[in-house]
Every structure is written in C-alpha cells, then in structure tokens.
Design a protein around this motif. Structure first.
Motif, mmCIF file in Angstrom:
data_model
loop_
_atom_site.group_PDB
_atom_site.id
_atom_site.type_symbol
_atom_site.label_atom_id
_atom_site.label_comp_id
_atom_site.label_asym_id
_atom_site.label_seq_id
_atom_site.Cartn_x
_atom_site.Cartn_y
_atom_site.Cartn_z
ATOM 1 N N GLY A 18 16.579 -1.606 7.443
ATOM 2 C CA GLY A 18 17.779 -1.819 8.245
ATOM 3 C C GLY A 18 17.688 -1.229 9.633
ATOM 4 N N ARG A 19 18.531 -1.751 10.515
ATOM 5 C CA ARG A 19 18.558 -1.244 11.881
ATOM 6 C C ARG A 19 19.185 0.141 11.944
ATOM 7 N NH1 ARG A 19 17.076 -4.513 15.757
ATOM 8 N NH2 ARG A 19 18.280 -3.405 17.318
ATOM 9 N N THR A 20 19.913 0.524 10.902
ATOM 10 C CA THR A 20 20.551 1.837 10.901
ATOM 11 C C THR A 20 19.633 2.926 10.345
ATOM 12 O OG1 THR A 20 21.561 1.391 8.745
ATOM 13 C CG2 THR A 20 22.863 0.862 10.703
ATOM 14 N N ASP A 21 18.496 2.532 9.788
ATOM 15 C CA ASP A 21 17.533 3.526 9.300
ATOM 16 C C ASP A 21 16.950 4.275 10.492
ATOM 17 O OD1 ASP A 21 17.882 2.757 6.648
ATOM 18 O OD2 ASP A 21 16.318 1.226 6.784
ATOM 19 N N SER A 22 16.808 5.576 10.354
ATOM 20 C CA SER A 22 16.362 6.414 11.458
ATOM 21 C C SER A 22 14.841 6.533 11.516
ATOM 22 C CB SER A 22 16.978 7.808 11.330
ATOM 23 O OG SER A 22 16.452 8.672 12.294
ATOM 24 N N VAL A 23 14.269 6.040 12.610
ATOM 25 C CA VAL A 23 12.836 6.178 12.827
ATOM 26 C C VAL A 23 12.504 7.645 13.070
ATOM 27 C CG1 VAL A 23 10.935 5.575 14.379
ATOM 28 C CG2 VAL A 23 12.570 3.836 13.687
ATOM 29 N N THR A 24 13.366 8.337 13.783
ATOM 30 C CA THR A 24 13.143 9.763 14.069
ATOM 31 C C THR A 24 13.078 10.559 12.778
ATOM 32 O OG1 THR A 24 14.339 9.507 16.157
ATOM 33 C CG2 THR A 24 14.006 11.758 15.347
ATOM 34 N N GLU A 25 13.985 10.289 11.867
ATOM 35 C CA GLU A 25 13.979 10.990 10.581
ATOM 36 C C GLU A 25 12.727 10.642 9.778
ATOM 37 O OE1 GLU A 25 14.947 13.698 7.911
ATOM 38 O OE2 GLU A 25 16.087 13.364 9.752
ATOM 39 N N ALA A 26 12.331 9.383 9.819
ATOM 40 C CA ALA A 26 11.108 8.967 9.124
ATOM 41 C C ALA A 26 9.889 9.667 9.707
ATOM 42 C CB ALA A 26 10.941 7.451 9.216
ATOM 43 N N MET A 27 9.854 9.834 11.029
ATOM 44 C CA MET A 27 8.741 10.537 11.659
ATOM 45 C C MET A 27 8.683 11.984 11.179
ATOM 46 S SD MET A 27 8.946 9.030 15.501
ATOM 47 C CE MET A 27 7.313 9.377 16.091
ATOM 48 N N LYS A 28 9.842 12.621 11.061
ATOM 49 C CA LYS A 28 9.885 14.002 10.560
ATOM 50 C C LYS A 28 9.351 14.071 9.133
ATOM 51 C CE LYS A 28 13.819 15.505 13.318
ATOM 52 N NZ LYS A 28 15.240 15.889 13.261
ATOM 53 N N GLN A 29 9.786 13.141 8.291
ATOM 54 C CA GLN A 29 9.337 13.128 6.893
ATOM 55 C C GLN A 29 7.850 12.853 6.772
ATOM 56 O OE1 GLN A 29 11.849 10.310 4.905
ATOM 57 N NE2 GLN A 29 13.638 11.657 4.936
ATOM 58 N N LEU A 30 7.309 12.026 7.680
ATOM 59 C CA LEU A 30 5.888 11.695 7.647
ATOM 60 C C LEU A 30 5.033 12.757 8.340
ATOM 61 C CD1 LEU A 30 6.144 7.890 8.485
ATOM 62 C CD2 LEU A 30 5.523 8.894 6.274
ATOM 63 N N GLY A 31 5.685 13.660 9.060
ATOM 64 C CA GLY A 31 4.946 14.700 9.775
ATOM 65 C C GLY A 31 4.256 14.194 11.021
ATOM 66 N N ALA A 33 0.842 -1.198 0.000
ATOM 67 C CA ALA A 33 0.000 0.000 0.000
ATOM 68 C C ALA A 33 0.876 1.246 0.000
ATOM 69 C CB ALA A 33 -0.897 0.005 1.231
ATOM 70 N N PRO A 34 0.394 2.328 -0.596
ATOM 71 C CA PRO A 34 1.159 3.576 -0.580
ATOM 72 C C PRO A 34 1.383 4.061 0.856
ATOM 73 C CG PRO A 34 -0.678 3.724 -2.118
ATOM 74 C CD PRO A 34 -0.840 2.444 -1.354
ATOM 75 N N LYS A 35 2.462 4.804 1.031
ATOM 76 C CA LYS A 35 2.815 5.335 2.330
ATOM 77 C C LYS A 35 1.662 6.118 2.958
ATOM 78 C CE LYS A 35 7.248 6.511 2.268
ATOM 79 N NZ LYS A 35 8.480 7.298 2.230
ATOM 80 N N GLU A 36 0.954 6.876 2.138
ATOM 81 C CA GLU A 36 -0.150 7.705 2.641
ATOM 82 C C GLU A 36 -1.269 6.852 3.244
ATOM 83 O OE1 GLU A 36 1.047 7.923 -0.502
ATOM 84 O OE2 GLU A 36 2.285 9.727 -0.233
ATOM 85 N N VAL A 37 -1.553 5.717 2.609
ATOM 86 C CA VAL A 37 -2.606 4.825 3.099
ATOM 87 C C VAL A 37 -2.190 4.192 4.423
ATOM 88 C CG1 VAL A 37 -3.876 2.691 2.613
ATOM 89 C CG2 VAL A 37 -3.514 4.380 0.806
ATOM 90 N N LYS A 38 -0.936 3.751 4.505
ATOM 91 C CA LYS A 38 -0.442 3.153 5.743
ATOM 92 C C LYS A 38 -0.425 4.174 6.870
ATOM 93 C CE LYS A 38 3.198 1.152 3.586
ATOM 94 N NZ LYS A 38 4.423 0.341 3.459
ATOM 95 N N LEU A 39 -0.025 5.411 6.553
ATOM 96 C CA LEU A 39 -0.002 6.463 7.563
ATOM 97 C C LEU A 39 -1.411 6.779 8.054
ATOM 98 C CD1 LEU A 39 1.605 8.526 9.192
ATOM 99 C CD2 LEU A 39 1.396 10.101 7.259
ATOM 100 N N LEU A 40 -2.360 6.841 7.149
ATOM 101 C CA LEU A 40 -3.749 7.095 7.543
ATOM 102 C C LEU A 40 -4.277 5.980 8.440
ATOM 103 C CD1 LEU A 40 -6.300 8.815 7.320
ATOM 104 C CD2 LEU A 40 -6.872 7.547 5.250
#
Length: 80
Positions: free
Chosen positions: A55-68, A4-11
């Motif tokens: 990966g374990r090195t991917d930043s959840v914090t950065e992803a949260m910022k990008q997702l708003g 599913a698109p990122k927007e659908v998963k976020l919703l």
C-alpha cells in the motif's frame, strides 16, 4: 524473485543495486533536486519490493529501519 526470502532480496539489493545507485554519490550530490528525487524513488521501490510493502500508506522509512539500511542521502552525508 518475488517469493524469495527478504534476506535474499536485501542481499541482492545491497550487493548489486545500491552499489550502482551510490557509485556516483559525489556527482549527483550537486545535481538538480529532481534528479536526486528520481534516484531516491528507485531506492524506495527496491525497499518496497524487499519488504513486500503493497500500500501507499506503508512506510518505506520504517521498512528501512527494520531492514537495517540507510537512505542514499544518509549514506552520502556519511561519505562526506
């Protein structure tokens, strides 16, 4: 759902999962740190799924910022 698109998963996360996690924020605010950490881990897993972080090195914090989105701790502090 994984395709599913990122927007659908976020919703789905914001309308279903996050509500459940944040529903009792006043209650779990004074809980043991380990319980709070477990709830944050559930949120981090959801963010990893939404942002397709592998990966374990991917930043959840950065992803949260990008997702708003904000962490549950940040949202809890705003409620107080």
């Amino acid at each position: 759902m994984n395709r599913a698109p990122k927007e659908v998963k976020l919703l789905a996360y914001t309308s279903l999962c996050r509500l459940i996690l944040a529903y009792a924020d006043v209650v779990w605010d004074s809980s043991a740190k380990s319980k709070i950490r477990n709830i944050e881990l559930v949120q981090n897993s959801a963010i990893r799924f939404i942002a397709n972080l592998k990966g374990r090195t991917d930043s959840v914090t950065e992803a949260m910022k990008q997702l708003g989105t904000w962490s549950l701790e940040h949202r809890r502090r705003n409620h107080q």
